[in-house]
Scaffold this active site. Sequence first.
Site, PDB file in Angstrom:
ATOM      1  N   VAL A   1       0.828  -1.008  -0.179  1.00  0.00           N
ATOM      2  CA  VAL A   1      -0.045  -0.450   0.343  1.00  0.00           C
ATOM      3  C   VAL A   1       1.067   1.367   0.083  1.00  0.00           C
ATOM      4  O   VAL A   1       1.539   1.440   1.002  1.00  0.00           O
ATOM      5  CB  VAL A   1      -0.974  -0.078   1.015  1.00  0.00           C
ATOM      6  CG1 VAL A   1      -1.658   1.454   1.512  1.00  0.00           C
ATOM      7  CG2 VAL A   1      -1.737  -0.847   1.324  1.00  0.00           C
ATOM      8  N   PHE A   2       0.917   2.540  -0.974  1.00  0.00           N
ATOM      9  CA  PHE A   2       1.846   3.534  -0.795  1.00  0.00           C
ATOM     10  C   PHE A   2       0.764   4.921  -0.633  1.00  0.00           C
ATOM     11  O   PHE A   2      -0.632   4.807  -0.824  1.00  0.00           O
ATOM     12  CB  PHE A   2       1.491   3.483  -2.473  1.00  0.00           C
ATOM     13  CG  PHE A   2       2.698   4.764  -2.724  1.00  0.00           C
ATOM     14  CD1 PHE A   2       4.072   4.702  -2.969  1.00  0.00           C
ATOM     15  CD2 PHE A   2       1.964   5.888  -3.645  1.00  0.00           C
ATOM     16  CE1 PHE A   2       4.615   5.906  -3.004  1.00  0.00           C
ATOM     17  CE2 PHE A   2       3.176   7.181  -3.750  1.00  0.00           C
ATOM     18  CZ  PHE A   2       4.064   6.831  -3.446  1.00  0.00           C
TER      19      PHE A   2
ATOM     20  N   TYR B   1       1.277   9.259   0.508  1.00  0.00           N
ATOM     21  CA  TYR B   1       1.963   9.991  -0.356  1.00  0.00           C
ATOM     22  C   TYR B   1       1.530  10.762   0.715  1.00  0.00           C
ATOM     23  O   TYR B   1       1.680  12.204   0.551  1.00  0.00           O
ATOM     24  CB  TYR B   1       2.228  10.520  -1.274  1.00  0.00           C
ATOM     25  CG  TYR B   1       0.505  10.388  -1.712  1.00  0.00           C
ATOM     26  CD1 TYR B   1      -0.313   9.295  -1.935  1.00  0.00           C
ATOM     27  CD2 TYR B   1      -0.682  11.607  -1.793  1.00  0.00           C
ATOM     28  CE1 TYR B   1      -1.986   8.676  -2.352  1.00  0.00           C
ATOM     29  CE2 TYR B   1      -1.541  11.171  -2.123  1.00  0.00           C
ATOM     30  CZ  TYR B   1      -2.520  10.706  -2.036  1.00  0.00           C
ATOM     31  OH  TYR B   1      -4.010  10.541  -2.215  1.00  0.00           O
ATOM     32  N   GLY B   2      -0.219  11.004   1.830  1.00  0.00           N
ATOM     33  CA  GLY B   2      -0.461  12.067   1.858  1.00  0.00           C
ATOM     34  C   GLY B   2       0.381  11.652   3.752  1.00  0.00           C
ATOM     35  O   GLY B   2       0.927  11.293   4.788  1.00  0.00           O
ATOM     36  N   SER B   3      -0.953  11.695   4.839  1.00  0.00           N
ATOM     37  CA  SER B   3      -1.752  11.350   6.129  1.00  0.00           C
ATOM     38  C   SER B   3      -1.136   9.566   6.573  1.00  0.00           C
ATOM     39  O   SER B   3      -0.359   9.278   7.835  1.00  0.00           O
ATOM     40  CB  SER B   3      -2.898  11.362   6.579  1.00  0.00           C
ATOM     41  OG  SER B   3      -3.710  10.879   6.117  1.00  0.00           O
TER      42      SER B   3
ATOM     43  N   GLU C   1     -10.771   6.216   3.335  1.00  0.00           N
ATOM     44  CA  GLU C   1     -10.338   7.705   2.330  1.00  0.00           C
ATOM     45  C   GLU C   1     -11.286   7.575   1.710  1.00  0.00           C
ATOM     46  O   GLU C   1     -11.596   7.623   0.363  1.00  0.00           O
ATOM     47  CB  GLU C   1      -9.236   6.995   1.556  1.00  0.00           C
ATOM     48  CG  GLU C   1      -7.799   6.639   2.432  1.00  0.00           C
ATOM     49  CD  GLU C   1      -7.067   7.411   2.645  1.00  0.00           C
ATOM     50  OE1 GLU C   1      -7.474   8.900   2.037  1.00  0.00           O
ATOM     51  OE2 GLU C   1      -6.268   7.591   3.759  1.00  0.00           O
TER      52      GLU C   1
HETATM   53  C1  SIN Z   1      -2.382   9.166   0.991  1.00  0.00           C
HETATM   54  O1  SIN Z   1      -2.116   9.359   2.480  1.00  0.00           O
HETATM   55  O2  SIN Z   1      -1.482   7.857   0.867  1.00  0.00           O
HETATM   56  C2  SIN Z   1      -4.021   9.704   0.483  1.00  0.00           C
HETATM   57  C3  SIN Z   1      -4.144  10.910   1.260  1.00  0.00           C
HETATM   58  C4  SIN Z   1      -3.996  11.668   2.989  1.00  0.00           C
HETATM   59  O3  SIN Z   1      -4.797  10.414   3.082  1.00  0.00           O
HETATM   60  O4  SIN Z   1      -3.297  12.304   3.536  1.00  0.00           O
END
Ligand code: SIN
Length: 183
Positions: free
Chosen positions: A12-13, A15-17, A92
């Site tokens: 699982v990739f 990129y944010g939280s 999400e």
């Molecule tokens: C993520 O972190 O991959 C999705 C965006 C988020 O939840 O901030």
Amino acid sequence: MNEPEHPESVWVFGYGSLIWRPDIAFHERQVARIRGWTRRFWQGSHDHRGLPHAPGRVVTLVPERGAACEGVAYRVPADLAAAAFEGLDHREKNGYQRHDVLLEFRRGGTDVGVAYIAPVGNHAFLGPAPVDEMVAQIARSAGPSGTNIDYLYDLEAALWDLAIEDAHVFELAHRLRECQAGG
Ligand code: SIN
């Protein structure tokens, strides 16, 4: 692509939280990048860092030729994958969809993975805005998961810790700091 080292696992990739608060069980964490995408504070948050009538701004990925986004990939063993996706689908749910991506690990090698991406034009998509407008929205927004300010600073700190460059995120955090100092 190389033969997967762990064919029974799912990557699982984030990129944010998901970088600093994955909240899933995993066996391994690796810095990885995906090509053709760029991280942008263009997604509205009505359920985490904002409210239905006052959305905050969080990141999604937007397609950009020649770009790459670095983040963190988590290797989730097969027997824990269903629980992980159930939790993440809920978390999400405000416009994000699962997307198959090709991971290029910083340590070397590639594998397939899944990222949650909120596509351009989804119901909560805000799109681009001038930096000061984005910063003002972040400064005034908060929701059940905390303030939008913390989301931006936590993302900035997590990227720094991992030596991941992101001019867009760093510019917003820098400008927010200036505004908080009265600038
Ligand atoms: C993520 O972190 O991959 C999705 C965006 C988020 O939840 O901030």
